[in-house]
Design a protein around this motif. Structure first.
Motif, short mmCIF file in Angstrom:
data_model
loop_
_atom_site.label_atom_id
_atom_site.label_comp_id
_atom_site.label_asym_id
_atom_site.label_seq_id
_atom_site.Cartn_x
_atom_site.Cartn_y
_atom_site.Cartn_z
N PRO A 73 46.94 42.86 38.69
CA PRO A 73 47.34 42.47 40.04
C PRO A 73 46.18 41.92 40.89
O PRO A 73 46.42 41.22 41.86
N LYS A 74 44.93 42.20 40.48
CA LYS A 74 43.77 41.70 41.24
C LYS A 74 43.32 40.32 40.80
O LYS A 74 43.07 39.44 41.61
N CYS A 75 43.18 40.12 39.45
CA CYS A 75 42.59 38.86 38.97
C CYS A 75 43.55 38.06 38.08
O CYS A 75 43.19 36.98 37.61
N ASN A 76 44.72 38.60 37.82
CA ASN A 76 45.76 37.94 37.02
C ASN A 76 45.40 37.78 35.53
O ASN A 76 46.07 37.07 34.80
N ALA A 77 44.36 38.45 35.07
CA ALA A 77 43.99 38.42 33.65
C ALA A 77 44.90 39.37 32.86
O ALA A 77 45.48 40.30 33.43
#
Length: 156
Positions: free
Chosen positions: A134-138
């Motif tokens: 949810p933070k970096c979409n990785a």
């Protein structure tokens, strides 16, 4: 934190009951669960702890509730999911639709719990479903034993 209950009602839908807090000997489980007097869906995603005394009372209360009313469990927390594989009647006869599951993002070093549905588990053929951070979409890595979703495999 003791067990707390709130209810949302929308016309044409089953009441949705949110339980939050701990399931233990101080939780008034019989009173809280006993106050449910109609078919309903449960959101248990905010249950943060359960102990052995609370578990015994919970099993009895949920067994009685699901014999009387049509109950479904929309989502369960991580701590409840760890018990769900060990106790087939943890939710009486209520089907479980989803659970919170631990994932880890190696890119930004984030640990988080994400919602995983029974449908996703079946589509992934038993493997942990792919999830994005949810933070970096990785892509995230599942951070629990492979058997974690066993209780959901037959639920979808």
């Amino acid at each position: 934190m003791s067990l707390k209950m709130s209810m949302q009602k929308k016309e044409g839908y089953l009441p949705r009951i949110h339980l939050t807090g701990s399931i233990d000997e101080h939780s008034r489980i019989e009173e809280v669960v006993g106050s449910i007097k109609e078919d309903a869906s449960l959101d248990l995603s905010q249950i943060d702890r359960i102990n052995s005394v609370g578990l015994i009372i919970w099993l009895k209360s949920m067994g009685q509730l699901t014999k009387t009313y049509r109950i479904s469990v929309d989502v369960i927390s991580y701590c409840l999911a760890t018990y769900a594989n060990q106790l087939l009647d943890l939710f009486g006869t209520a089907p479980i639709r989803a659970c919170m599951a631990p994932y880890y993002c190696p890119k930004c070093k984030t640990n988080c719990e994400v919602l995983v549905s029974a449908v996703e588990v079946r589509a992934a053929k038993g493997a942990p479903p792919a999830k994005q951070c949810p933070k970096c979409n990785a892509p995230m890595d599942f951070d629990e034993m492979d058997q974690y979703f066993e209780f959901l495999r037959g639920q979808a």
